[in-house]
Design a protein around this motif. Sequence first.
Motif, mmCIF file in Angstrom:
data_model
loop_
_atom_site.group_PDB
_atom_site.id
_atom_site.type_symbol
_atom_site.label_atom_id
_atom_site.label_comp_id
_atom_site.label_asym_id
_atom_site.label_seq_id
_atom_site.Cartn_x
_atom_site.Cartn_y
_atom_site.Cartn_z
ATOM 1 N N ASP A 170 0.849 -1.183 0.000
ATOM 2 C CA ASP A 170 0.000 0.000 0.000
ATOM 3 C C ASP A 170 0.889 1.240 0.000
ATOM 4 O OD1 ASP A 170 -2.261 1.515 -0.014
ATOM 5 O OD2 ASP A 170 -2.882 1.061 2.033
ATOM 6 N N ILE A 171 0.266 2.410 0.072
ATOM 7 C CA ILE A 171 0.986 3.662 -0.104
ATOM 8 C C ILE A 171 1.971 3.957 1.034
ATOM 9 C CG2 ILE A 171 -0.707 5.160 1.018
ATOM 10 C CD1 ILE A 171 -0.247 7.118 -1.358
ATOM 11 N N LEU A 172 1.742 3.427 2.239
ATOM 12 C CA LEU A 172 2.682 3.690 3.334
ATOM 13 C C LEU A 172 4.016 2.988 3.108
ATOM 14 C CD1 LEU A 172 0.455 3.631 6.558
ATOM 15 C CD2 LEU A 172 1.289 5.588 5.254
ATOM 16 N N TYR A 173 3.971 1.759 2.599
ATOM 17 C CA TYR A 173 5.228 1.090 2.234
ATOM 18 C C TYR A 173 5.962 1.882 1.157
ATOM 19 C CZ TYR A 173 4.084 -3.272 4.747
ATOM 20 O OH TYR A 173 3.814 -4.218 5.701
ATOM 21 N N LEU A 174 5.210 2.354 0.154
ATOM 22 C CA LEU A 174 5.811 3.174 -0.905
ATOM 23 C C LEU A 174 6.436 4.433 -0.337
ATOM 24 C CD1 LEU A 174 6.233 4.156 -3.860
ATOM 25 C CD2 LEU A 174 3.909 5.088 -3.738
ATOM 26 N N ALA A 175 5.718 5.123 0.550
ATOM 27 C CA ALA A 175 6.235 6.352 1.149
ATOM 28 C C ALA A 175 7.524 6.089 1.918
ATOM 29 C CB ALA A 175 5.180 6.963 2.069
ATOM 30 N N ALA A 176 7.567 4.976 2.645
ATOM 31 C CA ALA A 176 8.750 4.641 3.428
ATOM 32 C C ALA A 176 9.967 4.405 2.528
ATOM 33 C CB ALA A 176 8.475 3.402 4.277
ATOM 34 N N LEU A 177 9.801 3.601 1.504
ATOM 35 C CA LEU A 177 10.913 3.317 0.594
ATOM 36 C C LEU A 177 11.337 4.572 -0.164
ATOM 37 C CD1 LEU A 177 9.726 -0.134 -0.831
ATOM 38 C CD2 LEU A 177 11.546 0.271 0.838
ATOM 39 N N SER A 178 10.364 5.400 -0.539
ATOM 40 C CA SER A 178 10.676 6.636 -1.263
ATOM 41 C C SER A 178 11.473 7.595 -0.393
ATOM 42 C CB SER A 178 9.379 7.309 -1.728
ATOM 43 O OG SER A 178 8.666 6.486 -2.628
ATOM 44 N N LEU A 207 10.587 2.214 -16.082
ATOM 45 C CA LEU A 207 10.995 0.838 -15.802
ATOM 46 C C LEU A 207 9.887 -0.197 -15.980
ATOM 47 C CD1 LEU A 207 13.473 1.188 -12.787
ATOM 48 C CD2 LEU A 207 13.978 0.481 -15.126
ATOM 49 N N PRO A 208 8.609 0.110 -15.633
ATOM 50 C CA PRO A 208 7.566 -0.899 -15.850
ATOM 51 C C PRO A 208 7.436 -1.363 -17.294
ATOM 52 C CG PRO A 208 6.765 0.781 -14.362
ATOM 53 C CD PRO A 208 8.082 1.271 -14.885
ATOM 54 N N ALA A 229 7.399 -7.603 -5.012
ATOM 55 C CA ALA A 229 6.177 -6.781 -4.997
ATOM 56 C C ALA A 229 6.437 -5.349 -4.544
ATOM 57 C CB ALA A 229 5.135 -7.426 -4.087
ATOM 58 N N PHE A 230 7.447 -5.137 -3.726
ATOM 59 C CA PHE A 230 7.765 -3.785 -3.265
ATOM 60 C C PHE A 230 8.394 -2.937 -4.367
ATOM 61 C CE2 PHE A 230 7.563 -6.017 0.790
ATOM 62 C CZ PHE A 230 6.858 -5.112 1.570
ATOM 63 N N PHE A 231 8.926 -3.584 -5.388
ATOM 64 C CA PHE A 231 9.661 -2.869 -6.424
ATOM 65 C C PHE A 231 8.973 -2.883 -7.782
ATOM 66 C CE2 PHE A 231 12.564 -4.436 -3.200
ATOM 67 C CZ PHE A 231 13.226 -3.276 -2.840
ATOM 68 N N SER A 232 8.374 -4.000 -8.133
ATOM 69 C CA SER A 232 7.664 -4.108 -9.406
ATOM 70 C C SER A 232 6.416 -4.958 -9.203
ATOM 71 C CB SER A 232 8.557 -4.746 -10.471
ATOM 72 O OG SER A 232 7.834 -5.033 -11.637
ATOM 73 N N GLY A 233 5.267 -4.434 -9.629
ATOM 74 C CA GLY A 233 4.017 -5.118 -9.328
ATOM 75 C C GLY A 233 3.481 -6.003 -10.429
ATOM 76 N N TYR A 235 0.081 -2.866 -4.948
ATOM 77 C CA TYR A 235 -0.729 -1.748 -5.420
ATOM 78 C C TYR A 235 0.115 -0.516 -5.741
ATOM 79 C CZ TYR A 235 -4.144 -4.771 -3.179
ATOM 80 O OH TYR A 235 -4.890 -5.860 -2.803
ATOM 81 N N PHE A 236 1.114 -0.259 -4.912
ATOM 82 C CA PHE A 236 1.977 0.906 -5.120
ATOM 83 C C PHE A 236 3.449 0.485 -5.106
ATOM 84 C CE2 PHE A 236 -1.939 2.719 -3.351
ATOM 85 C CZ PHE A 236 -2.187 3.749 -4.262
ATOM 86 N N PRO A 237 3.886 -0.276 -6.122
ATOM 87 C CA PRO A 237 5.292 -0.676 -6.169
ATOM 88 C C PRO A 237 6.190 0.541 -6.398
ATOM 89 C CG PRO A 237 4.208 -1.210 -8.234
ATOM 90 C CD PRO A 237 3.128 -0.753 -7.298
ATOM 91 N N LEU A 238 7.433 0.417 -6.023
ATOM 92 C CA LEU A 238 8.384 1.524 -6.129
ATOM 93 C C LEU A 238 8.482 2.049 -7.560
ATOM 94 C CD1 LEU A 238 10.147 3.003 -4.059
ATOM 95 C CD2 LEU A 238 12.052 1.549 -4.751
#
Length: 348
Positions: A127-135, A163-164, A181-185, A192-195
Amino acid sequence: MPERKSIFKFAGMKVSVRDPIPDVLKGVAVILMIQVHLTELFGKELFYESIVGKISLFLGGVPAAPLFMFIMGYYAFKASSAKSFKRSGQIFLLGLILNILLNISLFSQMIRGNAESYYCAYIFGVDILYLAALSLFILAVISRYFKNNARLIFLLSVIAASLPLILPEAPKAGALPFVIAFFSGKGIWWSYFPLFPWLAYPLAGYALHALQRNKADYLRKTESRFIFRFLPGAIFISGSWYGWKTSINLSDYYHHSLFFFIWALTAMYWWYKLWKQLLAFRPEISAMAWYGKNVTAFYVVQWVIIGNIATWVYKTQSWQFLMIWFILITIISTQLVRLYLFLRKPKT
């Protein structure tokens, strides 16, 4: 963005901000997220496929997550790398906790054998919180090594969005898909919100702040008007049908590529202009900044409520009930966030 000061009262509290527009935009974004979550999870298929359902999906597109991530990147420029690293870890942990909390009712159904057991997919659903953290982690690295290189950072955002187009689909079995999944969906339904491509938005916001800081005079020159006025309009209008079709197809939206990213930037530009004019005409709209200033808490609360109710009413609600759910969840979430802010307020 103007440096004016605004003081307003909302939800029983006085709030002061230097520029209300970014917080207003974040506040509008999180409200739009509520309505699109309800459409996705509560709404009947008949509503989902209707023109009103598609408008709901569209409004839950660019004005929501992309704009939120762009603004996050814009203000990450001001933060030290140490602060961004720390914040990144906190948000990642919060994302994990949120995924568990919003799926409690679903997990209970799994334990009873009434639902298929995909615990890991829901716990590590990107979800978007994981994306925000990695970003934020990546922006912290950028801050240390080439913080002021706006051109390079914007180039990185273009690469992230591209990249996709070339990344292969993830394997279907084993533990590797949960990492990928965290990098490419591609091929992973819980991503839902891969890096990639979503890192492009905070990078673009970061690049804009760097450009404003280092090239402020250039941005005021006559020749820059083509880039910041005519070009966004031309791209937005010519790409509107493509932007609409992508926004209302969740799979395409979550895993879009460069073309949608470029169109989304122009759409965000005009969305910002619209709300700037609305605030000038109706200053009381700045009350929406309360949601923006408390966006993380509000996002968590509304998702916990919606996620747990969705287990019982999934795809069963008519548009009339969706409106009722929207009003109730917005009010309840607002009051719970108010309570949270009151409890964490230092005692005097």
